[in-house]
Scaffold this motif. Structure first.
Motif, PDB file in Angstrom:
ATOM      1  N   GLU A   4       0.798  -1.223   0.000  1.00 51.30           N
ATOM      2  CA  GLU A   4       0.000   0.000   0.000  1.00 51.30           C
ATOM      3  C   GLU A   4       0.834   1.279   0.000  1.00 51.30           C
ATOM      4  OE1 GLU A   4      -3.284   0.021  -0.443  1.00 51.30           O
ATOM      5  OE2 GLU A   4      -3.064  -2.153  -0.630  1.00 51.30           O
ATOM      6  N   LEU A   5       2.141   1.151   0.195  1.00 52.58           N
ATOM      7  CA  LEU A   5       2.991   2.342   0.194  1.00 52.58           C
ATOM      8  C   LEU A   5       3.012   2.977  -1.196  1.00 52.58           C
ATOM      9  CD1 LEU A   5       6.127   1.026   2.148  1.00 52.58           C
ATOM     10  CD2 LEU A   5       4.456   2.702   2.961  1.00 52.58           C
ATOM     11  N   PRO A   6       3.185   4.292  -1.270  1.00 51.77           N
ATOM     12  CA  PRO A   6       3.387   4.925  -2.578  1.00 51.77           C
ATOM     13  C   PRO A   6       4.616   4.315  -3.271  1.00 51.77           C
ATOM     14  CG  PRO A   6       2.970   6.576  -0.898  1.00 51.77           C
ATOM     15  CD  PRO A   6       3.139   5.265  -0.184  1.00 51.77           C
ATOM     16  N   ASP A   7       4.616   4.330  -4.594  1.00 50.99           N
ATOM     17  CA  ASP A   7       5.650   3.645  -5.368  1.00 50.99           C
ATOM     18  C   ASP A   7       7.078   4.003  -4.943  1.00 50.99           C
ATOM     19  OD1 ASP A   7       3.705   2.336  -6.810  1.00 50.99           O
ATOM     20  OD2 ASP A   7       3.803   3.709  -8.514  1.00 50.99           O
ATOM     21  N   ARG A   8       7.397   5.277  -4.857  1.00 50.05           N
ATOM     22  CA  ARG A   8       8.776   5.686  -4.549  1.00 50.05           C
ATOM     23  C   ARG A   8       9.163   5.306  -3.124  1.00 50.05           C
ATOM     24  NH1 ARG A   8      12.281   6.723  -8.460  1.00 50.05           N
ATOM     25  NH2 ARG A   8      13.209   8.533  -7.500  1.00 50.05           N
ATOM     26  N   GLN A   9       8.220   5.414  -2.186  1.00 51.45           N
ATOM     27  CA  GLN A   9       8.510   4.993  -0.818  1.00 51.45           C
ATOM     28  C   GLN A   9       8.768   3.502  -0.764  1.00 51.45           C
ATOM     29  OE1 GLN A   9       5.627   6.291   2.086  1.00 51.45           O
ATOM     30  NE2 GLN A   9       5.626   8.388   1.296  1.00 51.45           N
ATOM     31  N   ARG A  10       7.915   2.731  -1.452  1.00 47.50           N
ATOM     32  CA  ARG A  10       8.074   1.278  -1.470  1.00 47.50           C
ATOM     33  C   ARG A  10       9.416   0.900  -2.094  1.00 47.50           C
ATOM     34  NH1 ARG A  10       3.461  -0.114  -3.685  1.00 47.50           N
ATOM     35  NH2 ARG A  10       4.255   0.123  -5.782  1.00 47.50           N
ATOM     36  N   GLU A  11       9.752   1.556  -3.201  1.00 50.26           N
ATOM     37  CA  GLU A  11      11.007   1.263  -3.895  1.00 50.26           C
ATOM     38  C   GLU A  11      12.206   1.544  -2.986  1.00 50.26           C
ATOM     39  OE1 GLU A  11      13.091   2.198  -8.202  1.00 50.26           O
ATOM     40  OE2 GLU A  11      11.564   3.583  -7.459  1.00 50.26           O
ATOM     41  N   ALA A  12      12.219   2.708  -2.350  1.00 48.81           N
ATOM     42  CA  ALA A  12      13.321   3.066  -1.457  1.00 48.81           C
ATOM     43  C   ALA A  12      13.387   2.112  -0.269  1.00 48.81           C
ATOM     44  CB  ALA A  12      13.163   4.505  -0.972  1.00 48.81           C
ATOM     45  N   PHE A  13      12.241   1.816   0.319  1.00 48.58           N
ATOM     46  CA  PHE A  13      12.183   0.922   1.473  1.00 48.58           C
ATOM     47  C   PHE A  13      12.728  -0.466   1.119  1.00 48.58           C
ATOM     48  CE2 PHE A  13      10.042  -2.262   4.076  1.00 48.58           C
ATOM     49  CZ  PHE A  13      10.274  -1.784   5.358  1.00 48.58           C
ATOM     50  N   GLU A  58      20.427  11.475  -2.306  1.00 44.55           N
ATOM     51  CA  GLU A  58      20.470  10.689  -1.076  1.00 44.55           C
ATOM     52  C   GLU A  58      19.446  11.210  -0.077  1.00 44.55           C
ATOM     53  OE1 GLU A  58      24.432  10.149   0.507  1.00 44.55           O
ATOM     54  OE2 GLU A  58      25.230   9.672  -1.483  1.00 44.55           O
ATOM     55  N   GLY A  59      19.239  12.524  -0.070  1.00 45.28           N
ATOM     56  CA  GLY A  59      18.236  13.109   0.822  1.00 45.28           C
ATOM     57  C   GLY A  59      16.835  12.612   0.496  1.00 45.28           C
ATOM     58  N   SER A  60      16.546  12.457  -0.799  1.00 45.45           N
ATOM     59  CA  SER A  60      15.237  11.929  -1.202  1.00 45.45           C
ATOM     60  C   SER A  60      15.063  10.498  -0.729  1.00 45.45           C
ATOM     61  CB  SER A  60      15.079  11.997  -2.716  1.00 45.45           C
ATOM     62  OG  SER A  60      14.998  13.327  -3.151  1.00 45.45           O
ATOM     63  N   VAL A  61      16.127   9.706  -0.833  1.00 49.07           N
ATOM     64  CA  VAL A  61      16.061   8.319  -0.368  1.00 49.07           C
ATOM     65  C   VAL A  61      15.753   8.287   1.121  1.00 49.07           C
ATOM     66  CG1 VAL A  61      17.410   6.219   0.058  1.00 49.07           C
ATOM     67  CG2 VAL A  61      17.569   7.372  -2.156  1.00 49.07           C
ATOM     68  N   HIS A  80      12.092   9.272   1.631  1.00 44.06           N
ATOM     69  CA  HIS A  80      11.184   8.188   1.233  1.00 44.06           C
ATOM     70  C   HIS A  80      11.199   7.063   2.271  1.00 44.06           C
ATOM     71  CE1 HIS A  80      10.121   9.921  -2.563  1.00 44.06           C
ATOM     72  NE2 HIS A  80      11.301   9.752  -3.120  1.00 44.06           N
ATOM     73  N   CYS A  81      12.390   6.691   2.727  1.00 44.35           N
ATOM     74  CA  CYS A  81      12.496   5.606   3.713  1.00 44.35           C
ATOM     75  C   CYS A  81      11.855   5.999   5.033  1.00 44.35           C
ATOM     76  CB  CYS A  81      13.956   5.213   3.930  1.00 44.35           C
ATOM     77  SG  CYS A  81      14.651   4.270   2.577  1.00 44.35           S
ATOM     78  N   SER A  82      12.099   7.216   5.472  1.00 49.66           N
ATOM     79  CA  SER A  82      11.517   7.684   6.722  1.00 49.66           C
ATOM     80  C   SER A  82       9.993   7.674   6.654  1.00 49.66           C
ATOM     81  CB  SER A  82      12.019   9.101   7.027  1.00 49.66           C
ATOM     82  OG  SER A  82      11.377   9.617   8.166  1.00 49.66           O
TER      83      SER A  82
END
Length: 188
Positions: free
Chosen positions: A133-142, A163-166, A169-171
């Motif tokens: 259910e996570l948004p695509d970019r969050q899921r990808e980074a996670f 790197e800040g975006s990663v 997204h992970c947070s």
């Protein structure tokens, strides 16, 4: 320079995880299989002569780009054939366990009771559902950071972002997962 055996061993080591990651993105088993196969072929054809240490990051980037290409083709196909029904999300199959590695590690001594095993399986299933259910970019980074165990720089390179975006997204992914699991009464 990677030898044929090193390339083969690398591809064998990532195929299952790459397939599961693709399933999370496209939610179609056949499409996910095609994406992984295309990505492996591209790596072998275009980057097989690279050092073995570079293969993981190259493969992650190829896999991400191949997935994006699949979505673009699907969008174009849908625009051209607007009367076509939307592709089904039949790839959501209970046979896949995102955290099977964690599961096997946590039960390596075989001392777990049946009740504990059932509870753990239920928790892992809930985690898997929430990851979907996570948004695509969050899921990808996670998935890259915590499942593929890539560092922030490798993840940023593979995702084509800073790197800040990663980190962001992970947070956000960890926060969303924690909140969703807490709402279900699951404490990790």
């Amino acid at each position: 320079m990677a030898t044929e055996q090193e390339l083969s061993d690398f591809l064998k080591s990532v195929e299952k995880r790459a397939f599961k990651r693709s399933i999370y993105h496209v939610r179609d088993e056949e499409a996910a299989l095609d994406i992984v196969q295309d990505s492996m072929m591209k790596l072998a054809q275009h980057y097989g002569d690279k050092p073995a240490a570079e293969l993981p990051m190259l493969f992650q980037r190829i896999l991400a780009n191949t997935t994006l290409d699949w979505f673009r083709r699907r969008k174009t196909r849908n625009a051209l054939f607007s009367n076509m029904s939307e592709f089904s999300a039949s790839g959501e199959d209970g046979d896949f366990d995102l955290l099977e590695t964690l599961e096997s590690l946590s039960n390596s001594e075989g001392t777990e009771s049946a009740q504990d095993a059932t509870e753990r399986a239920q928790i892992l299933h809930e985690i898997e559902l929430e990851i979907k259910e996570l948004p695509d970019r969050q899921r990808e980074a996670f998935l890259m950071r915590y499942w593929e165990e890539m560092d922030v720089a490798e993840t940023a390179a593979a995702m084509g972002c800073s790197e800040g975006s990663v980190k962001t997204h992970c947070s956000r992914a960890v926060h969303a997962l924690s909140k969703a699991l807490s709402a279900k009464g699951i404490k990790l």
